[in-house]
Design a protein around this motif. Structure first.
Motif, short mmCIF file in Angstrom:
data_model
loop_
_atom_site.label_atom_id
_atom_site.label_comp_id
_atom_site.label_asym_id
_atom_site.label_seq_id
_atom_site.Cartn_x
_atom_site.Cartn_y
_atom_site.Cartn_z
N ALA A 23 6.88 8.07 32.54
CA ALA A 23 5.97 8.19 33.66
C ALA A 23 6.74 8.12 34.98
O ALA A 23 7.55 7.21 35.18
CB ALA A 23 4.93 7.08 33.61
N ASP A 72 1.66 15.75 31.20
CA ASP A 72 0.33 15.58 31.76
C ASP A 72 0.52 15.43 33.27
O ASP A 72 0.91 14.36 33.74
CB ASP A 72 -0.35 14.35 31.15
N LYS A 75 -1.13 12.59 35.14
CA LYS A 75 -0.57 11.26 34.92
C LYS A 75 0.90 11.18 35.29
O LYS A 75 1.53 10.13 35.09
CB LYS A 75 -0.75 10.86 33.45
N THR A 77 3.39 12.32 33.79
CA THR A 77 4.04 11.84 32.57
C THR A 77 4.53 13.01 31.73
O THR A 77 3.84 14.02 31.59
CB THR A 77 3.07 10.98 31.74
#
Length: 118
Positions: A23, A72, A75, A77
């Motif tokens: 992340a 994603d 996110k 991430t």
């Protein structure tokens, strides 16, 4: 500045699977690339897989067909699904990020150990 936080490494038997996650600490607008590199003892750091914010992917020949990189964007991430792991996949895996708006500087995570037992 961007910080990258990795998770998901560990010990697995040959033929097994692991999923790595990374992340980023902030949302980056514009063209960027996230991905994974790895470094085994005595070896140079090498590309595993990368993915652009538009979804284009690039894989090392050694992992094609076994590993899948995805992301994603909501996110911030990136993921690495690793299947059919082999002992030669044993390495420290590093998350990678670069972005045009940040001057294409390379950012790295702290690394996560992946060990594949034969």
């Amino acid at each position: 500045q961007v910080q990258l936080a990795e998770s998901g490494g560990g010990l697995v038997q040959s033929g097994g699977s692991l999923r790595l996650s990374c992340a980023a600490s902030r949302t980056i607008i514009g063209s960027n690339v996230m991905g994974w590199y790895r470094q085994a003892p005595g070896n140079q750091r090498e590309l595993v897989a990368t993915i652009t914010n538009g979804g284009s992917t690039n894989y090392a020949d050694s992992v094609t067909g076994r590993f899948t990189v995805s992301r994603d964007n909501a996110k911030n991430t990136v993921y690495l699904q690793m299947n059919n792991l082999k002992p030669e996949d044993t390495a420290v895996y590093y998350c990678y990020f670069t972005a045009w708006i940040l001057g294409n500087r390379d950012y790295w995570g702290q690394g996560t150990q992946v060990t594949v037992a034969s």
